[in-house]
Enzyme design. Sequence first.
Site, PDB file in Angstrom:
ATOM      1  N   THR A  43       0.824  -1.210   0.000  1.00 33.22           N
ATOM      2  CA  THR A  43       0.000   0.000   0.000  1.00 33.22           C
ATOM      3  C   THR A  43       0.862   1.266   0.000  1.00 33.22           C
ATOM      4  O   THR A  43       1.700   1.449   0.867  1.00 33.22           O
ATOM      5  CB  THR A  43      -0.896   0.020   1.252  1.00 33.22           C
ATOM      6  OG1 THR A  43      -1.476  -1.260   1.400  1.00 33.22           O
ATOM      7  CG2 THR A  43      -1.969   1.060   1.132  1.00 33.22           C
ATOM      8  N   GLN A  44       0.653   2.110  -1.016  1.00 39.42           N
ATOM      9  CA  GLN A  44       1.390   3.375  -1.075  1.00 39.42           C
ATOM     10  C   GLN A  44       0.515   4.523  -0.606  1.00 39.42           C
ATOM     11  O   GLN A  44       1.010   5.592  -0.270  1.00 39.42           O
ATOM     12  CB  GLN A  44       1.843   3.649  -2.508  1.00 39.42           C
ATOM     13  CG  GLN A  44       2.704   2.573  -3.099  1.00 39.42           C
ATOM     14  CD  GLN A  44       4.125   2.631  -2.564  1.00 39.42           C
ATOM     15  OE1 GLN A  44       4.687   3.709  -2.420  1.00 39.42           O
ATOM     16  NE2 GLN A  44       4.688   1.489  -2.253  1.00 39.42           N
TER      17      GLN A  44
END
Lengths: 281, 252
Positions: A43-44
Amino acid sequence: MDHFPQAWGRPRDDIYGSYNPSYLPHNKGGYQAHPNGQPNTHTQSPIVTGTSVIAIKFKSGVVIAADNLASYGSLARFTDVKRLKPFNKKAVVGFGGDVSDMQYLDRLLSSLDVQENYRSGSSGHGDEEAENRAMMSAKNLHTYLSKVMYKRRTDFNPLWNALLVAGLDEKSTPFLAFADLLGTTYSSPTLATGFGAHLAQPIMRRAVPDEEASQNLEREKAVEVVKQCMKVLFYRDARSMNVYSMAVIDENGVDLKEDIKLEAESWAFAEGIKGYGTQTV
Amino acid sequence: MFRNNYDNDSVTFSPQGRIFQVEYAQEAVKQGSVVVGIVSKTHAVLAALKRNAEELSSYQKKIIPIDTHYGIALAGLASDARVLSNFMKQQSLASRLTYDRPIPLAQITARIGDRAQTNTQQYGKRPYGVGLLIAGVDAKGPHLFEFQPSGVTQEMIACGIGARSQMARTYLERNLDEFEGSTREELIKHALRALKDSLSQDKELTMENTSLGVSGVEEDFRMYEGQEIANWLETTFERAEEEGGESMEVDT
């Protein structure tokens, strides 16, 4: 004859070629071959998000509130998302940030709750007061959640949330603490996550400047301040809505209301606001 | 040639439905010197008889403090107890780290019970040759648990395991009703008397061969040995000797 037992019963490399380890589980040396040769990414940024959670400690318990909106970017995507999760009679967790990570943590907490009750049930004492004392407190829960958050950020795969854990500690005194995606933790008589930290926290601090003030604060007053803060948040936070959940945790357990409408909503003040956009004072 | 065909490993049942390796492990517990445990409403006490291999050697440790709130007493293979106690210490620290709470005694007992049972179900493994008494205080109050090599664990009010422990258990059964309301000092005396009852005629409890472990509500688990227990030994047994004297008079 192959003398290595670990090779017995396996397809022979000289006939079938060696096994492609990328299909193994990650912890057994497996890896997913990425089509563009890039490394795996986690997850960015959060996708569907909940906004602020706010909470105040008072004399005998804690009030915590969060609205029922889950936004997809700036789109008000889901308007019935309950972001306060009661854990047991002593603890409620409020979630800000990514909603899917919230759902993951909710499942994690459910299984923890099952484990805890299975254990305490097996001792067969039937002494309710002792059961109550031994029940996992909000402090225990906060420590656990903060370790989960820190572990995940250390794996470079954070759970994109800011949490408030509200409830009672093992001595049945009010407990309120914060944990977030970095594994950061802190505690205070009033706490707010996200925009609430800028918009609601100053209002709450006016009512509860310090620990002593919170020990003298009545439940009604605490609820009133939280309601006022939820209104300010709805007026000024563009990712909020006017239906919210509020929970009060004290010795009598958790009192959770999940569909509270904002009272006496009025935008009359708006025309008086100057200094934004194309206005020239 | 073999006395028994079904005792080569711990995973094979005999036709009578027994697993001999587990039963042999339970025999190892009976070879160990006696340990006794009792709980009251407020305290949990362990008492143990230490043995020395020879006159000139030191005594084998029988009570191991695990965490601040509890400890164990062992009967059987001390080396197996060391493995288990290291595991318990590690689990206890893990509970403090992840949950910020002392591990509940029922939970740690279940953990070692599961571990011991696994050893009776996998080929090539052997059961632990040690029995444990786990005593201490957690959020639910004082507790005493018994652990056996088979993986069986039970919560007890009072318990004795080890060589000649039947005598100690007889004492405990006779005085069972008194334990719950006992004070700390009374409970220690009961434990010492139970321990004494299991000794053979020519043996006595001394400062050197006796260990005590005491914990209570608001009192951390602590082991008492040597000079620290001299007083308890004295006060516990002077009265017993007087009573012994009286009964001898009655006999004559």
